[in-house]
Write an enzyme that holds these catalytic residues in place. Structure first.
Site, PDB file in Angstrom:
ATOM      1  CD  GLN A 298     -26.041  15.513  15.044  1.00 45.58           C
ATOM      2  OE1 GLN A 298     -25.619  15.935  16.124  1.00 45.58           O
ATOM      3  NE2 GLN A 298     -25.430  14.570  14.348  1.00 45.58           N
ATOM      4  CB  THR A 299     -24.471  17.995  10.017  1.00 41.65           C
ATOM      5  OG1 THR A 299     -24.133  17.275   8.837  1.00 41.65           O
ATOM      6  CG2 THR A 299     -23.391  19.029  10.293  1.00 41.65           C
ATOM      7  NE  ARG A 300     -22.966  10.012  10.021  1.00 36.97           N
ATOM      8  CZ  ARG A 300     -23.773   9.439   9.119  1.00 36.97           C
ATOM      9  NH1 ARG A 300     -25.091   9.551   9.200  1.00 36.97           N
ATOM     10  NH2 ARG A 300     -23.273   8.728   8.139  1.00 36.97           N
TER      11      ARG A 300
ATOM     12  CG  HIS B 172     -23.260  19.199  -0.587  1.00 39.08           C
ATOM     13  ND1 HIS B 172     -21.941  19.411  -0.901  1.00 39.08           N
ATOM     14  CD2 HIS B 172     -23.347  17.896  -0.195  1.00 39.08           C
ATOM     15  CE1 HIS B 172     -21.257  18.286  -0.725  1.00 39.08           C
ATOM     16  NE2 HIS B 172     -22.096  17.351  -0.294  1.00 39.08           N
TER      17      HIS B 172
ATOM     18  CG  HIS C 239     -27.017  20.032   3.758  1.00 41.43           C
ATOM     19  ND1 HIS C 239     -26.204  19.570   2.748  1.00 41.43           N
ATOM     20  CD2 HIS C 239     -27.606  18.948   4.309  1.00 41.43           C
ATOM     21  CE1 HIS C 239     -26.292  18.251   2.698  1.00 41.43           C
ATOM     22  NE2 HIS C 239     -27.149  17.848   3.620  1.00 41.43           N
TER      23      HIS C 239
ATOM     24  N   GLY D  34     -34.347  15.802  10.961  1.00 41.74           N
ATOM     25  CA  GLY D  34     -34.620  15.467   9.561  1.00 41.74           C
ATOM     26  C   GLY D  34     -35.224  14.093   9.408  1.00 41.74           C
ATOM     27  NE  ARG D  35     -37.206  10.038   3.733  1.00 42.72           N
ATOM     28  CZ  ARG D  35     -36.609   8.868   3.656  1.00 42.72           C
ATOM     29  NH1 ARG D  35     -35.351   8.733   3.992  1.00 42.72           N
ATOM     30  NH2 ARG D  35     -37.285   7.812   3.232  1.00 42.72           N
ATOM     31  CG  ASP D  36     -32.817   7.187   8.668  1.00 41.16           C
ATOM     32  OD1 ASP D  36     -33.164   6.668   9.746  1.00 41.16           O
ATOM     33  OD2 ASP D  36     -31.927   6.712   7.934  1.00 41.16           O
ATOM     34  CG  HIS D  37     -31.973  13.151  13.830  1.00 43.51           C
ATOM     35  ND1 HIS D  37     -31.820  14.478  13.512  1.00 43.51           N
ATOM     36  CD2 HIS D  37     -31.139  12.912  14.857  1.00 43.51           C
ATOM     37  CE1 HIS D  37     -30.923  15.014  14.322  1.00 43.51           C
ATOM     38  NE2 HIS D  37     -30.493  14.083  15.147  1.00 43.51           N
TER      39      HIS D  37
ATOM     40  NE  ARG E 161      14.338 -11.731   2.998  1.00 46.33           N
ATOM     41  CZ  ARG E 161      13.951 -12.552   3.968  1.00 46.33           C
ATOM     42  NH1 ARG E 161      14.668 -12.673   5.068  1.00 46.33           N
ATOM     43  NH2 ARG E 161      12.856 -13.233   3.848  1.00 46.33           N
TER      44      ARG E 161
ATOM     45  CB  ILE F  33       9.712 -14.749  -2.837  1.00 45.24           C
ATOM     46  CG1 ILE F  33      11.110 -14.728  -3.457  1.00 45.24           C
ATOM     47  CG2 ILE F  33       9.008 -16.059  -3.219  1.00 45.24           C
ATOM     48  CD1 ILE F  33      11.999 -15.887  -3.017  1.00 45.24           C
TER      49      ILE F  33
HETATM   50  S1  PPS Z   1      10.380 -13.591   1.041  1.00 43.34           S
HETATM   51  O1  PPS Z   1      10.025 -15.027   1.131  1.00 43.34           O
HETATM   52  O2  PPS Z   1       9.380 -12.842   0.303  1.00 43.34           O
HETATM   53  O3  PPS Z   1      10.628 -13.024   2.362  1.00 43.34           O
HETATM   54  O4  PPS Z   1      11.749 -13.548   0.222  1.00 43.34           O
HETATM   55  P1  PPS Z   1      12.517 -12.231  -0.259  1.00 43.34           P
HETATM   56  O5  PPS Z   1      12.647 -11.254   0.836  1.00 43.34           O
HETATM   57  O6  PPS Z   1      11.878 -11.724  -1.505  1.00 43.34           O
HETATM   58  O7  PPS Z   1      13.975 -12.724  -0.556  1.00 43.34           O
HETATM   59  C1  PPS Z   1      14.201 -13.550  -1.591  1.00 43.34           C
HETATM   60  C2  PPS Z   1      15.661 -13.441  -2.045  1.00 43.34           C
HETATM   61  O8  PPS Z   1      16.508 -14.031  -1.067  1.00 43.34           O
HETATM   62  C3  PPS Z   1      17.364 -15.005  -1.664  1.00 43.34           C
HETATM   63  N1  PPS Z   1      17.178 -16.245  -0.876  1.00 43.34           N
HETATM   64  C4  PPS Z   1      16.101 -17.063  -0.835  1.00 43.34           C
HETATM   65  N2  PPS Z   1      14.919 -17.072  -1.517  1.00 43.34           N
HETATM   66  C5  PPS Z   1      14.030 -18.042  -1.237  1.00 43.34           C
HETATM   67  N3  PPS Z   1      14.228 -18.991  -0.330  1.00 43.34           N
HETATM   68  C6  PPS Z   1      15.372 -19.039   0.376  1.00 43.34           C
HETATM   69  N4  PPS Z   1      15.563 -19.987   1.297  1.00 43.34           N
HETATM   70  C7  PPS Z   1      16.351 -18.027   0.143  1.00 43.34           C
HETATM   71  N5  PPS Z   1      17.576 -17.781   0.657  1.00 43.34           N
HETATM   72  C8  PPS Z   1      18.069 -16.690   0.030  1.00 43.34           C
HETATM   73  C9  PPS Z   1      16.997 -15.108  -3.111  1.00 43.34           C
HETATM   74  O9  PPS Z   1      18.064 -14.556  -3.820  1.00 43.34           O
HETATM   75  C10 PPS Z   1      15.791 -14.215  -3.306  1.00 43.34           C
HETATM   76  O10 PPS Z   1      16.013 -13.194  -4.259  1.00 43.34           O
HETATM   77  P2  PPS Z   1      15.178 -13.055  -5.622  1.00 43.34           P
HETATM   78  O11 PPS Z   1      15.395 -11.620  -6.012  1.00 43.34           O
HETATM   79  O12 PPS Z   1      13.729 -13.354  -5.383  1.00 43.34           O
HETATM   80  O13 PPS Z   1      15.836 -14.007  -6.535  1.00 43.34           O
END
Ligand code: PPS
Length: 570
Positions: A196-198, A202, A205, A290-293, A436, A476
């Site tokens: 039996q093995t899991r 090597h 074995h 084996g040991r600790d089956h 986005r 962000i």
């Molecule tokens: S998040 O919070 O991580 O979902 O944001 P993200 O998808 O990175 O989108 C950020 C970009 O959308 C523009 N944008 C805003 N950012 C922040 N807050 C608000 N309310 C908002 N509305 C529009 C903004 O250009 C961000 O782009 P980056 O490239 O970060 O500058």
């Protein structure tokens, strides 16, 4: 000549209906209430139906269950150490009653069996844990399963098999007890030692199993578990490819490989008896312990749940009744001066014994270091390396986070180009704006939608990472909890390097490339990160970059150096 080894309880209990009866049952089952089987239940049902769990004729009823928990015996007196029960939800339990027949279906809805209910009850799970596994400590995988995965109500009754669960992998290596008994008969094998093995096998074995078979004047069955093993074990696809390589190392016609769809409980001594009963049903005459089956590891305080030889002792107590012979496992060690494996207790004081611990083996595998040929077969090591490549061959995600205008996109683009130049893996850039536009076009900037956006990015990045690519994300991602979720999603499949672009808001606002800060200040954009929506700064980022005093080129270079330091690029 009939079967050369009687099944447990005397008769092989295959629970499948004949073809005609199965068709009739399928028609009737359209009217039955259906229970969709869990992974564990699929394994248990498979072995119930094919006879591996003889003499069971279904999921245990209440009296058998209590008796098994208390005394390792069915009500009939037959030895049976592990409760095989069907656990269902309270909601489902409320819709059914004793005497009724229900349909048991796989997750796709295919009817596998029906169950004629004799008992419905709510077990005391803590008491089951204590009686069967000797502990209520959650660090025991079976206790954890009982407390956190199992459903609260048990349903017992006779099973009528309609069809076996479908498995698409290694079909030729999956056998029912009758099939394996037939094969042994055809090969003229009278005595068979089962292993039996899991884990992957090597050289040690191979040496110990072959020695065990030779000493018993028997043939050998390598019988690995491919159902459910200990969480964290190497996946069975990799293991089976390894077993196939090791099989070639045995002298011809001595050894067979067959896969067992068992859901292990890691129940130590009781599980060892269960394993032996199953092997007896498959026609084996001997079983290596084996040991600790089937050991579950250590408890909460770092002590082993069972003594290393508890399983052998319990087996010995019941050996006669079990009617299968225990072959105690001999530790084999490699003696360099003899260039061969020798039982550990037969070495001489002058011998040079080589040793490579499991931990050291895994470290070498992880870091792509040499693994000596005396320890394992190159073909096995190659399979394991494929499944667990060293870091420079694994996928990873560089996850940028920072305010709008902090420089995430610019640095991410620079990093992408440098990684494309390096050329080791495909690179995907999931920039905030790109995502986005393509993946989250219907989302706004509410907390809920931002979280959804980041979760989607995390999902795509984890798929890329899992398949060995590089994902560069640059949203962000203002919320710490969501970033942590992404880290947890990616960590099991590859590297996660969080990069905090910490450029202060004054600098971001002064840059204001898209004119968004001005609009936010003017109240034309509501909920703008850093203005009237929070940004939670990362506390454990792998890299922190402030683009106020670092050029994109240098920033990307610094990330590359960090990736090198962690072993992701060479
Ligand atoms: S998040 O919070 O991580 O979902 O944001 P993200 O998808 O990175 O989108 C950020 C970009 O959308 C523009 N944008 C805003 N950012 C922040 N807050 C608000 N309310 C908002 N509305 C529009 C903004 O250009 C961000 O782009 P980056 O490239 O970060 O500058």
């Amino acid at each position: 000549m009939g079967a050369f080894k009687e099944p447990h309880g005397g008769v092989l209990k295959e629970l499948y209906l004949s073809e005609g009866k199965a068709d009739e049952e399928k028609l009737r089952a359209k009217e039955y209430k259906s229970w969709d089987l869990t992974q564990r239940q699929m394994c248990d049902l498979d072995l119930l139906m094919n006879g591996a769990f003889s003499p069971l004729e279904g999921f245990l009823g209440r009296d058998d269950y209590e008796s098994v928990c208390d005394s390792m015996r069915l009500e009939s007196g037959v030895l049976w150490p592990i409760p095989v029960t069907l656990d269902v939800s309270e909601d489902f339990a409320e819709t059914i009653s004793e005497g009724e027949t229900i349909a048991l279906r796989d997750p796709e809805g295919v009817l596998l069996a029906t169950l004629e209910i004799t008992d419905i009850w709510t077990p005391d799970r803590a008491s089951e844990a204590e009686r069967v596994y000797g502990t209520t400590d959650d660090t025991h995988p079976a206790v954890y399963f009982l407390n956190h995965t199992s459903n609260p109500v048990y349903v017992g009754g006779r099973v009528r098999g309609v069809e076996p669960p479908t498995y698409y992998d290694f079909k030729l290596l999956r056998d029912t007890p009758s099939e394996l008994r037939g094969r042994f008969r055809k090969l003229g094998w009278r005595k068979v030692v089962a292993f039996q093995t899991r884990n992957p096998l090597h050289r040690a074995h191979q040496e110990l199993t072959f020695r065990a078979a030779t000493e018993a004047d028997a043939n050998l069955l390598i019988h690995p578990v491919v159902g459910m093993t200990k969480p964290g074990d190497i996946d069975h696809f990799t293991r089976v490819r390894c077993y196939e390589h090791v099989l070639e190392e045995y002298p011809e016609q001595t050894t067979q490989l067959s896969l067992l769809n068992l859901a292990m409980r890691m129940g130590g001594p009781r599980e060892a008896l269960w394993h032996a009963i199953i092997r007896k049903n498959y026609g084996c005459t001997h079983f290596i312990v084996g040991r600790d089956h089937a050991g579950p590891g250590n408890d909460r305080d770092g002590n082993p749940f069972y003594g290393p030889y508890d399983a052998q002792e319990l087996f010995r107590e019941h050996e006669e009744e079990l009617d299968i012979t225990m072959v105690p496992f001999k530790m084999m060690v490699y003696v360099e001066n003899k260039a061969e494996y020798v039982p550990a207790d037969e070495t001489e004081p002058t011998d040079k014994v080589l040793n490579l611990s499991g931990t050291e083996f895994r470290r070498r595998l992880r870091e792509g270091l040499d693994i000596p040929e005396w320890f394992s077969y190159p073909s096995v090591v190659e399979e394991l390396r494929k499944a667990h490549p060293p870091r420079h061959m694994q996928g990873f995600t560089v996850f940028f986070t920072g305010l709008s205008g902090s420089g995430k996109s610019t640095v991410a683009n620079a990093l992408m180009v440098k990684l494309l130049e390096e050329g080791s893996r495909p690179v995907t850039l999931l920039d905030g704006d790109i995502v986005r536009k393509n993946l989250s076009s219907e989302l706004n900037f509410s907390k809920e939608h931002r979280d959804l956006n980041i979760q989607r990015i995390g999902f795509v990045a984890s798929e890329i990472t899992k398949n060995g690519g590089i994902a560069i994300c640059a949203p962000i991602a203002p919320y710490a909890a969501t970033r942590r979720q992404v880290r947890e999603m990616i960590n099991p499949v590859g590297g996660f390097i969080e990069t905090f672009v910490s450029t202060p808001i004054e600098v971001c606002e002064a840059r204001d490339r898209k004119g968004l800060y001005a609009k936010a200040r003017a109240g034309q954009i509501k909920g703008f990160t850093g203005i009237d929506d929070p940004y939670e700064e990362p506390e454990n980022a792998e890299i922190v970059i402030d683009t106020a005093d670092l050029s994109p080129d240098l920033a990307a270079h610094r990330i590359l150096l960090t990736l090198e330091k962690h072993g992701y690029v060479r």
